[in-house]
Design an enzyme around this catalytic site. Sequence first.
Site, PDB file in Angstrom:
ATOM      1  N   ALA A   1       0.914  -1.117   0.036  1.00  0.00           N
ATOM      2  CA  ALA A   1      -0.174  -0.081   0.036  1.00  0.00           C
ATOM      3  C   ALA A   1       0.861   1.170  -0.225  1.00  0.00           C
ATOM      4  O   ALA A   1       2.069   1.119   0.492  1.00  0.00           O
ATOM      5  CB  ALA A   1      -0.970   0.049   1.307  1.00  0.00           C
TER       6      ALA A   1
ATOM      7  N   GLU B   1       0.488  -9.725  -2.189  1.00  0.00           N
ATOM      8  CA  GLU B   1      -0.896 -10.180  -2.760  1.00  0.00           C
ATOM      9  C   GLU B   1      -1.475  -9.986  -4.110  1.00  0.00           C
ATOM     10  O   GLU B   1      -1.935 -10.959  -4.598  1.00  0.00           O
ATOM     11  CB  GLU B   1      -1.880  -9.444  -1.705  1.00  0.00           C
TER      12      GLU B   1
ATOM     13  N   GLY C   1       0.713  -5.598   0.150  1.00  0.00           N
ATOM     14  CA  GLY C   1      -0.127  -5.613  -1.022  1.00  0.00           C
ATOM     15  C   GLY C   1       0.758  -6.034  -2.435  1.00  0.00           C
ATOM     16  O   GLY C   1      -0.019  -6.450  -3.363  1.00  0.00           O
TER      17      GLY C   1
ATOM     18  N   GLU D   1       1.815  -6.797   7.564  1.00  0.00           N
ATOM     19  CA  GLU D   1       0.709  -6.000   8.081  1.00  0.00           C
ATOM     20  C   GLU D   1       0.515  -6.089   9.617  1.00  0.00           C
ATOM     21  O   GLU D   1       0.244  -5.019  10.397  1.00  0.00           O
ATOM     22  CB  GLU D   1      -0.485  -6.262   7.428  1.00  0.00           C
TER      23      GLU D   1
END
Length: 695
Positions: free
Chosen positions: A61, A105, A102, A125
């Site tokens: 992110a 991911e 992310g 995270e």
Amino acid sequence: MTAEYQVHGAVAVITLNNPPVNGLGLATRTAAVQGIQQALADAAVKAIVITGGGKAFSGGADIKEFNSPKALAEPSLHTLIATVENSTKPVVAAIHTVCMGGGLELALGCHYRVALPGAQIALPEVKLGLLPGAGGTQRLPRVLGLEMALNMIVSGTPVASEKLAGTALFDAVYEAGSDLLAQAIAFAENVADARPLPKVRERKVDYPNHEAFLQFSRNTVKAMAGPFPAPHECVETVAASVTRKFDDGLKFERERFLHLMQTTESKALRHAFFAERVASKVPDVPADTPVRSIKQAAVIGAGTMGGGIAMNFLNAGIPVVLLETRQEALDKGMATIRKNYDNTVKKGKLTAEKLEQRMALLTGTLAYADIGQADIVVEAVFEDMGVKETVFRQLDSVMKPGAILASNTSTLDLNRIASFTSRPQDVIGLHFFSPANVMKLLEIVRGAQTGKDVLATALALAKKLKKTGVVSGVCDGFIGNRMIEQYSRQAGFLLDEGALPEQVDQAIEKFGFAMGPFRMGDLAGNDIGWAIRKRRAIESPEITYSRSADLLCEMGRFGQKTGGGWYDYKPGDRKAYPNEQVNAMIVQHSADLGITRRQISDKEIVERLVYSMVNEAAHILEEGIALRASDIDMVYLTGYGFPLFRGGPMFYADTVGLANVLAAMAQYARGYQGSAWQPAPLLVKLAGEGKGFNS
């Protein structure tokens, strides 16, 4: 700050381009989705490669968009991953350097993944009190297996890509130095016609007797997670990858992610994360301010603090000349540094070779002439203005032009220290915290005439020394010690009224502090506070203190170094044992004051200790000594053992509500030594406006 689209033969290449780590901000997500759509619409394109420009695939992110509408705006990260996964043409992730959060991911949503060795792979995270919220808890177990995936997600620790070669995470890990893009394009050409396209979501997590392993994991996490809920939630969401269908697991992951976003603990961790990054930004010192070169350092004083400061420079590969006035003190200081390194080697945290490399950078001397060519000198002598004057007049005469003259003073007037030199622009405070080679905090004290380049250099040096540098203006005690004095005053008043050291320490340690005020005093040396109070009696006679700490020092009980302070200590045992004689002295002192001792609740103890600091911090903010409330939080999180899950004193006050803090203070103002509770105007103003310090 977007993504670039190019076509190489039959392969479209989408390059994420949002320096420094290709954070998946809205513009980057939008461009990546458009790139996939463009490739799907082009009949000549048979396959797609996604990679990252510069020094990362993607760090996840975009932190600049945290807590802003852009973070959730469409296309969201979920939409981007779904677009990739549902592509009718194969999508290959070409991974290098950094692939985290992310970014990982996104890679897990691709049909294939290839990588260079040395890439850092992680879902970190949990370190922000969260869990992977875009499919990480469901997809990673499907490629790494339950156990390895759970360990990575619960710890947040990066793993090198080559260690994951041979797992289903990577279809290929190339040799170091390979041309990743060329290899990825060749790979994409080879799989261009492969059907059906492999999707991680369609893999099964196969783990025999998973119930027993998951229960073991729950028990382990319960023991190590402390007050943080995220590690437990990570276990439960990863468990869903085994016990639920993929889409149900994804839905459960999203629910738990949104729940964690609202927890105070996650908000505190995210606050600390951003506070650390903003602390190095000074409004009137631009990012392009030139910095001075620091290739050689000198440290004055080879005691505990001086030795620890020297180790910081040695650890960073900077040669140090250590100066003392007596050969015996110098030999002892040098030996202590070697002993500290020896202990690190014994723990397996340092090689014998590295130890010798660091010691080879250290030189001892008794002559000021030997330090004249250093780029920076840090004074770590006795906390007395007369001693500081002698040292700085000597430094002014021997140090080369342009050398930075730094003082490690913890309370004294830096402007006065600078006035002992003909170059006040070169003088700065570098207040290290004991043990200096361990503690993260470095209070950087900016004098009235400190040059902007000197301040910029000090901030850059803090990073090189792996410290959290926080800038303070000049006042008695700067940020940290000025606040801790109010905390210590209240601790003393609590003894006068009815508490004993053990109850006060236990109450604040239960709140989350690493150590209560009386155990802390015994560790630091009660004689230090005694000297400060003697100075205060002359300079600021209006400030009142409990006499109990002075009476303790008159008993010769200075703390651990004398075998006893507020508590007793046994050889080789740092456990604090209550002392009946000390407790009797405290009770007698109350009687001498005419005070009838009373039962004091733990709630009152915590409020008085913490709110006294908050009130003083409001004065510090108002006076401009600290640049921002979050800087004060960083000082306490990294230097004073304030509980991380509470986010620092200012964040905690915001959590409680400033109106509630004021109401409690008003109640204590009606009690013993009530004049100490005069509220800071800024605190009153913000409470009246319904605001917080960090809002």
